[in-house]
Design a protein around this motif. Structure first.
Motif, PDB file in Angstrom:
ATOM      1  N   UNK A 267     -47.811 -66.472-111.537  1.00  0.00           N
ATOM      2  CA  UNK A 267     -46.310 -66.337-110.751  1.00  0.00           C
ATOM      3  C   UNK A 267     -45.587 -65.156-111.113  1.00  0.00           C
ATOM      4  N   UNK A 268     -44.850 -64.526-110.120  1.00  0.00           N
ATOM      5  CA  UNK A 268     -44.414 -63.095-110.177  1.00  0.00           C
ATOM      6  C   UNK A 268     -42.912 -63.601-111.150  1.00  0.00           C
ATOM      7  N   UNK A 269     -42.328 -64.704-111.326  1.00  0.00           N
ATOM      8  CA  UNK A 269     -41.300 -64.732-112.177  1.00  0.00           C
ATOM      9  C   UNK A 269     -41.439 -64.786-113.742  1.00  0.00           C
ATOM     10  N   UNK A 270     -42.720 -64.911-113.813  1.00  0.00           N
ATOM     11  CA  UNK A 270     -42.946 -64.821-115.423  1.00  0.00           C
ATOM     12  C   UNK A 270     -43.555 -63.393-115.753  1.00  0.00           C
ATOM     13  N   UNK A 271     -43.286 -63.151-116.909  1.00  0.00           N
ATOM     14  CA  UNK A 271     -43.912 -61.598-117.460  1.00  0.00           C
ATOM     15  C   UNK A 271     -45.034 -61.540-117.040  1.00  0.00           C
ATOM     16  N   UNK A 272     -45.439 -60.015-116.786  1.00  0.00           N
ATOM     17  CA  UNK A 272     -46.738 -59.877-116.140  1.00  0.00           C
ATOM     18  C   UNK A 272     -47.702 -60.154-117.233  1.00  0.00           C
ATOM     19  N   UNK A 273     -48.831 -60.583-117.078  1.00  0.00           N
ATOM     20  CA  UNK A 273     -49.791 -60.904-117.772  1.00  0.00           C
ATOM     21  C   UNK A 273     -50.606 -59.453-118.447  1.00  0.00           C
ATOM     22  N   UNK A 274     -51.004 -59.400-119.551  1.00  0.00           N
ATOM     23  CA  UNK A 274     -51.661 -57.977-119.666  1.00  0.00           C
ATOM     24  C   UNK A 274     -53.078 -58.482-120.510  1.00  0.00           C
ATOM     25  N   UNK A 275     -54.359 -58.490-119.802  1.00  0.00           N
ATOM     26  CA  UNK A 275     -55.403 -58.787-120.384  1.00  0.00           C
ATOM     27  C   UNK A 275     -55.712 -60.209-120.503  1.00  0.00           C
ATOM     28  N   UNK A 276     -55.133 -61.017-119.614  1.00  0.00           N
ATOM     29  CA  UNK A 276     -55.134 -62.559-119.434  1.00  0.00           C
ATOM     30  C   UNK A 276     -54.534 -63.042-118.149  1.00  0.00           C
ATOM     31  N   UNK A 277     -54.668 -64.208-117.674  1.00  0.00           N
ATOM     32  CA  UNK A 277     -54.207 -64.818-116.409  1.00  0.00           C
ATOM     33  C   UNK A 277     -53.267 -66.023-117.045  1.00  0.00           C
ATOM     34  N   UNK A 278     -52.111 -66.276-116.380  1.00  0.00           N
ATOM     35  CA  UNK A 278     -51.285 -67.506-116.697  1.00  0.00           C
ATOM     36  C   UNK A 278     -52.172 -68.897-116.695  1.00  0.00           C
TER      37      UNK A 278
ATOM     38  N   UNK B 143     -60.764 -51.881-123.536  1.00  0.00           N
ATOM     39  CA  UNK B 143     -62.052 -51.179-122.871  1.00  0.00           C
ATOM     40  C   UNK B 143     -63.173 -51.857-123.027  1.00  0.00           C
ATOM     41  N   UNK B 144     -63.406 -52.434-124.338  1.00  0.00           N
ATOM     42  CA  UNK B 144     -64.787 -53.236-124.474  1.00  0.00           C
ATOM     43  C   UNK B 144     -64.745 -54.424-123.267  1.00  0.00           C
ATOM     44  N   UNK B 145     -63.650 -55.153-123.274  1.00  0.00           N
ATOM     45  CA  UNK B 145     -63.564 -56.051-122.030  1.00  0.00           C
ATOM     46  C   UNK B 145     -63.994 -55.734-120.816  1.00  0.00           C
ATOM     47  N   UNK B 146     -63.370 -54.469-120.283  1.00  0.00           N
ATOM     48  CA  UNK B 146     -63.637 -54.274-119.035  1.00  0.00           C
ATOM     49  C   UNK B 146     -65.124 -53.906-118.881  1.00  0.00           C
ATOM     50  N   UNK B 147     -65.518 -53.179-119.775  1.00  0.00           N
ATOM     51  CA  UNK B 147     -66.944 -52.566-119.737  1.00  0.00           C
ATOM     52  C   UNK B 147     -68.163 -53.995-119.717  1.00  0.00           C
TER      53      UNK B 147
ATOM     54  N   UNK C  33     -71.638 -66.433-115.116  1.00  0.00           N
ATOM     55  CA  UNK C  33     -71.553 -64.906-115.297  1.00  0.00           C
ATOM     56  C   UNK C  33     -69.983 -64.346-115.590  1.00  0.00           C
ATOM     57  N   UNK C  34     -69.715 -63.362-115.971  1.00  0.00           N
ATOM     58  CA  UNK C  34     -68.537 -63.068-116.327  1.00  0.00           C
ATOM     59  C   UNK C  34     -67.273 -63.610-115.618  1.00  0.00           C
ATOM     60  N   UNK C  35     -67.662 -63.757-114.191  1.00  0.00           N
ATOM     61  CA  UNK C  35     -66.234 -63.917-113.369  1.00  0.00           C
ATOM     62  C   UNK C  35     -66.192 -65.592-113.300  1.00  0.00           C
ATOM     63  N   UNK C  36     -67.077 -66.142-114.125  1.00  0.00           N
ATOM     64  CA  UNK C  36     -67.132 -67.848-114.183  1.00  0.00           C
ATOM     65  C   UNK C  36     -66.120 -68.003-115.394  1.00  0.00           C
TER      66      UNK C  36
ATOM     67  N   UNK D 237     -62.486 -56.725-114.503  1.00  0.00           N
ATOM     68  CA  UNK D 237     -61.205 -57.085-114.500  1.00  0.00           C
ATOM     69  C   UNK D 237     -60.955 -58.433-114.286  1.00  0.00           C
ATOM     70  N   UNK D 238     -61.809 -59.312-114.260  1.00  0.00           N
ATOM     71  CA  UNK D 238     -61.250 -60.560-114.090  1.00  0.00           C
ATOM     72  C   UNK D 238     -61.176 -61.194-115.552  1.00  0.00           C
ATOM     73  N   UNK D 239     -59.782 -61.930-115.394  1.00  0.00           N
ATOM     74  CA  UNK D 239     -59.068 -62.242-116.739  1.00  0.00           C
ATOM     75  C   UNK D 239     -59.059 -63.790-116.572  1.00  0.00           C
ATOM     76  N   UNK D 240     -59.450 -64.521-117.505  1.00  0.00           N
ATOM     77  CA  UNK D 240     -59.308 -65.926-117.602  1.00  0.00           C
ATOM     78  C   UNK D 240     -57.827 -66.354-118.241  1.00  0.00           C
ATOM     79  N   UNK D 241     -57.603 -67.417-118.292  1.00  0.00           N
ATOM     80  CA  UNK D 241     -56.605 -68.087-119.074  1.00  0.00           C
ATOM     81  C   UNK D 241     -57.068 -67.756-120.547  1.00  0.00           C
TER      82      UNK D 241
END
Length: 141
Positions: free
Chosen positions: A17-28, A104-108, A78-81, A112-116
């Motif tokens: 949600x845009x009214x929450x702090x932007x997530x970095x490295x995770x999804x809300x 960087x390890x995560x991205x490799x 897979x990673x996107x699951x 760029x799919x981040x779970x909760x």
């Protein structure tokens, strides 16, 4: 309630949600279409002979994540699951200090799919020399 900040990938919707702090490295939040839940046990930086490898948090995170992804793949995921991950760290300050390298390890390995996600401080882990352990939930369709 509809909100912007919804991204769909592989049957999972990542909700930020845009009214929450932007997530970095995770999804809300991550919402799943119907599928099979796969519960992934905590993985540390164990090698095939049962020894912890890696001298620091970044190396151990990479091995633990690779182990988790191997278990996920053996389960058909897979990673996107990946819908939810919990990272247990014996030194959260050290984890935060190395967050860019860990990212960087995560991205490799995952992209760029981040779970909760959550990072939890732990006094120690089952494997005494482990610095980090990662467990998760994936959804396979």
């Amino acid at each position: 309630m509809a909100c912007s900040g919804v991204a769909a990938e592989g049957g999972l919707e990542r909700i930020n949600p845009p009214h929450l702090a932007p997530p970095t490295g995770f999804s809300h939040a991550v919402r799943s279409a119907p599928g099979t839940l796969v519960f992934l046990a905590g993985q540390t930086a164990l090698d095939g002979s049962g020894r912890i490898v890696g001298d620091g948090i970044v190396e151990q995170f990479e091995r633990a994540l690779a182990n988790l992804l191997d278990v996920a793949a053996a389960s058909g995921a897979g990673p996107s699951d990946l819908a939810k991950l919990t990272v247990f760290a014996v030194d959260v300050a050290d984890y935060r200090l190395h967050a860019r390298e860990i990212g960087r390890v995560w991205k490799r390995l995952v992209g760029s799919a981040f779970p909760a996600m959550a990072v939890i401080g732990a006094t120690r882990l089952w494997d005494e020399t482990a610095l980090v352990e990662i467990e998760g939930i994936a959804v396979v369709r």
